[in-house]
Write a protein that holds these residues in place. Structure first.
Motif, PDB file in Angstrom:
ATOM      1  N   LEU A 142       5.593  -0.578 -11.100  1.00 53.05           N
ATOM      2  CA  LEU A 142       5.188  -1.947 -10.795  1.00 53.05           C
ATOM      3  C   LEU A 142       6.364  -2.921 -10.838  1.00 53.05           C
ATOM      4  O   LEU A 142       6.444  -3.852 -10.029  1.00 53.05           O
ATOM      5  N   TRP A 143       7.282  -2.729 -11.798  1.00 52.04           N
ATOM      6  CA  TRP A 143       8.408  -3.675 -11.899  1.00 52.04           C
ATOM      7  C   TRP A 143       9.314  -3.587 -10.675  1.00 52.04           C
ATOM      8  O   TRP A 143       9.827  -4.601 -10.173  1.00 52.04           O
ATOM      9  N   LEU A 144       9.512  -2.345 -10.160  1.00 60.21           N
ATOM     10  CA  LEU A 144      10.344  -2.178  -8.976  1.00 60.21           C
ATOM     11  C   LEU A 144       9.616  -2.676  -7.731  1.00 60.21           C
ATOM     12  O   LEU A 144      10.220  -3.292  -6.841  1.00 60.21           O
ATOM     13  N   ASP A 145       8.299  -2.427  -7.694  1.00 59.63           N
ATOM     14  CA  ASP A 145       7.477  -2.930  -6.595  1.00 59.63           C
ATOM     15  C   ASP A 145       7.543  -4.458  -6.528  1.00 59.63           C
ATOM     16  O   ASP A 145       7.709  -5.059  -5.457  1.00 59.63           O
ATOM     17  N   GLY A 146       7.413  -5.094  -7.691  1.00 57.39           N
ATOM     18  CA  GLY A 146       7.460  -6.553  -7.729  1.00 57.39           C
ATOM     19  C   GLY A 146       8.822  -7.105  -7.332  1.00 57.39           C
ATOM     20  O   GLY A 146       8.928  -8.112  -6.629  1.00 57.39           O
ATOM     21  N   LEU A 147       9.891  -6.420  -7.790  1.00 57.13           N
ATOM     22  CA  LEU A 147      11.248  -6.892  -7.485  1.00 57.13           C
ATOM     23  C   LEU A 147      11.552  -6.797  -5.992  1.00 57.13           C
ATOM     24  O   LEU A 147      12.040  -7.759  -5.378  1.00 57.13           O
ATOM     25  N   LEU A 148      11.259  -5.633  -5.409  1.00 59.94           N
ATOM     26  CA  LEU A 148      11.642  -5.402  -4.020  1.00 59.94           C
ATOM     27  C   LEU A 148      10.682  -6.044  -3.019  1.00 59.94           C
ATOM     28  O   LEU A 148      11.126  -6.698  -2.062  1.00 59.94           O
ATOM     29  N   LEU A 149       9.374  -5.866  -3.237  1.00 57.83           N
ATOM     30  CA  LEU A 149       8.410  -6.321  -2.236  1.00 57.83           C
ATOM     31  C   LEU A 149       7.950  -7.760  -2.455  1.00 57.83           C
ATOM     32  O   LEU A 149       7.887  -8.547  -1.507  1.00 57.83           O
ATOM     33  N   ASP A 150       7.599  -8.095  -3.703  1.00 63.64           N
ATOM     34  CA  ASP A 150       7.149  -9.462  -3.972  1.00 63.64           C
ATOM     35  C   ASP A 150       8.316 -10.442  -4.104  1.00 63.64           C
ATOM     36  O   ASP A 150       8.117 -11.652  -3.968  1.00 63.64           O
ATOM     37  N   GLY A 151       9.491  -9.891  -4.374  1.00 66.38           N
ATOM     38  CA  GLY A 151      10.664 -10.754  -4.522  1.00 66.38           C
ATOM     39  C   GLY A 151      11.552 -10.763  -3.292  1.00 66.38           C
ATOM     40  O   GLY A 151      11.497 -11.676  -2.468  1.00 66.38           O
ATOM     41  N   ALA A 162       0.832  -1.204   0.000  1.00 65.35           N
ATOM     42  CA  ALA A 162       0.000   0.000   0.000  1.00 65.35           C
ATOM     43  C   ALA A 162       0.864   1.252   0.000  1.00 65.35           C
ATOM     44  O   ALA A 162       0.574   2.238  -0.697  1.00 65.35           O
ATOM     45  N   LEU A 163       1.959   1.219   0.775  1.00 61.67           N
ATOM     46  CA  LEU A 163       2.864   2.365   0.819  1.00 61.67           C
ATOM     47  C   LEU A 163       3.520   2.596  -0.534  1.00 61.67           C
ATOM     48  O   LEU A 163       3.636   3.740  -1.001  1.00 61.67           O
ATOM     49  N   ALA A 164       3.924   1.515  -1.192  1.00 61.14           N
ATOM     50  CA  ALA A 164       4.561   1.640  -2.502  1.00 61.14           C
ATOM     51  C   ALA A 164       3.591   2.212  -3.527  1.00 61.14           C
ATOM     52  O   ALA A 164       3.963   3.043  -4.375  1.00 61.14           O
ATOM     53  N   ALA A 165       2.325   1.773  -3.463  1.00 61.07           N
ATOM     54  CA  ALA A 165       1.323   2.297  -4.400  1.00 61.07           C
ATOM     55  C   ALA A 165       1.089   3.780  -4.153  1.00 61.07           C
ATOM     56  O   ALA A 165       0.944   4.576  -5.092  1.00 61.07           O
ATOM     57  N   GLY A 166       1.055   4.168  -2.881  1.00 57.10           N
ATOM     58  CA  GLY A 166       0.849   5.574  -2.562  1.00 57.10           C
ATOM     59  C   GLY A 166       1.999   6.450  -3.019  1.00 57.10           C
ATOM     60  O   GLY A 166       1.802   7.615  -3.372  1.00 57.10           O
ATOM     61  N   LEU A 167       3.197   5.898  -3.016  1.00 57.03           N
ATOM     62  CA  LEU A 167       4.365   6.666  -3.451  1.00 57.03           C
ATOM     63  C   LEU A 167       4.555   6.633  -4.958  1.00 57.03           C
ATOM     64  O   LEU A 167       5.431   7.324  -5.488  1.00 57.03           O
TER      65      LEU A 167
END
Length: 356
Positions: free
Chosen positions: A319-328, A310-315
């Protein structure tokens, strides 16, 4: 390799150098070379040898080897409580007479005997306690003949060396460190004259004469020369230990510990008990890890991951960086921590207790 410290006793500041633990100065391991070289080349005012009272014979071998180098020695007879627990008593006064150097008994971990040890060190350092160290004199006829021929050559080249016999023994055994000290002249720096100036290095010819004499005599010795020397030292250590030890006394205290030892080392019950204990450790580890693992998974994955998304979406993070850092990276790390940390935190302390 070694630790240093200092203390003040009766207005005198003393520097303490803690050398690596060793049972011998002859085998040539790194620890033994560090200890041997410091005793020989470090010019200590006093060498304190800590002796295990429960393993007196083995430890006296080291004491005798050090007495071959220097007589400015104080022996600290440690673990006398453990020795008494095993029905062993050591007559420290007689041991002192046998060795010719001060012997102080105590229990280091409890601080017992430390004050007496410091006083003995102080007296030996100032020369107020006379010492007359015992030395292993009798070797085989071939070894004695070689020593009698080589020792005077060493004494002529290095008159400052306190015991040329020990240097001769090491040269006859092809000790590279001692041979290097002879060739470089470092051996002659053992002592200082009264003015404090370093003694002059022996002439090259004298150093070469020592080396050539040692090499010549070495060929005339039996192939088991080192075994003979070591065996003689152990023989003398065994004789001294037999004279100063009293065995067979009634064992005191720790009856529960001794009973456990009997069961755990039993030929019949030892292996079944070991398997049972290991099974219990694994069961405690697995069952005990369930609750903390569940808590960590809830905090880091169920709640933490969603909050970070949620924080990443707000900032507005791509999506590719979100997936790499948070989902990966984050999610993988969180799972590893949640799954692996609790059992490790339980298993390793339990295993450490078993080792102790």
């Amino acid at each position: 390799m070694r630790a240093e410290g200092a203390f003040v006793h009766e207005g005198k500041r003393a520097k303490v150098v803690d050398l690596p633990g060793t049972y011998s100065l002859l085998a040539g391991s790194v620890d033994e070379e560090v200890a041997r070289d410091f005793v020989l080349f470090g010019r200590p005012d006093v060498t304190v040898v800590v002796v295990d009272a429960t393993r007196l014979e083995r430890n006296l071998n080291l004491v005798l080897q050090i007495l071959e180098i220097t007589d400015r020695v104080v022996v600290f007879l440690n673990l006398v409580d453990e020795a008494r627990r095993h029905g062993i008593a050591v007559d420290s006064s007689r041991l002192e007479r046998e060795l010719g150097v001060p012997v102080v008994q105590g229990v280091a971990r409890e601080g017992a005997g430390i004050d007496d040890l410091v006083s003995a060190v102080h007296e030996v350092a100032l020369g107020t306690h006379a010492v007359s160290a015992v030395r292993v004199e009798q070797h085989t006829a071939e070894v004695e003949a070689a020593l009698e021929e080589l020792a005077p050559v060493i004494q002529d080249a290095f008159p400052e060396v306190p015991n040329p016999r020990w240097v001769a023994l090491r040269l006859l055994n092809a000790d590279e460190a001692v041979e290097g000290a002879v060739l470089s002249g470092e051996l002659g720096q053992l002592s200082h004259d009264e003015s404090g100036a370093v003694v002059e290095i022996a002439p090259v010819e004298a150093r070469q004469r020592v080396r050539k004499t040692a090499m010549s005599l070495r060929w005339g010795l039996p192939s088991d020369f080192q075994d003979v020397v070591t065996g003689r030292a152990y023989e003398v250590a065994e004789q001294i230990a037999a004279r100063v030890q009293v065995r067979g006394l009634k064992k005191v205290g720790f009856a529960f510990d001794r009973k456990m030892d009997q069961w755990l080392t039993s030929r019949i019950f030892g292996f079944p008990l070991m398997l049972f204990i290991l099974a219990a450790v694994f069961w405690i580890t697995i069952e005990g890890a369930n609750i903390p693992s569940s808590i960590l998974a809830t905090v880091l994955i169920d709640n933490g991951h969603g909050a970070l998304k949620a924080l990443a979406a707000g900032l507005g993070i791509p999506l590719w960086l979100d997936g790499l850092l948070l989902d990966g990276v984050y999610l993988a790390t969180a799972w590893v921590v949640a799954v692996m940390l609790p059992p490790m935190a339980i298993f390793f302390p339990l295993f450490t207790l078993l080792e102790d």
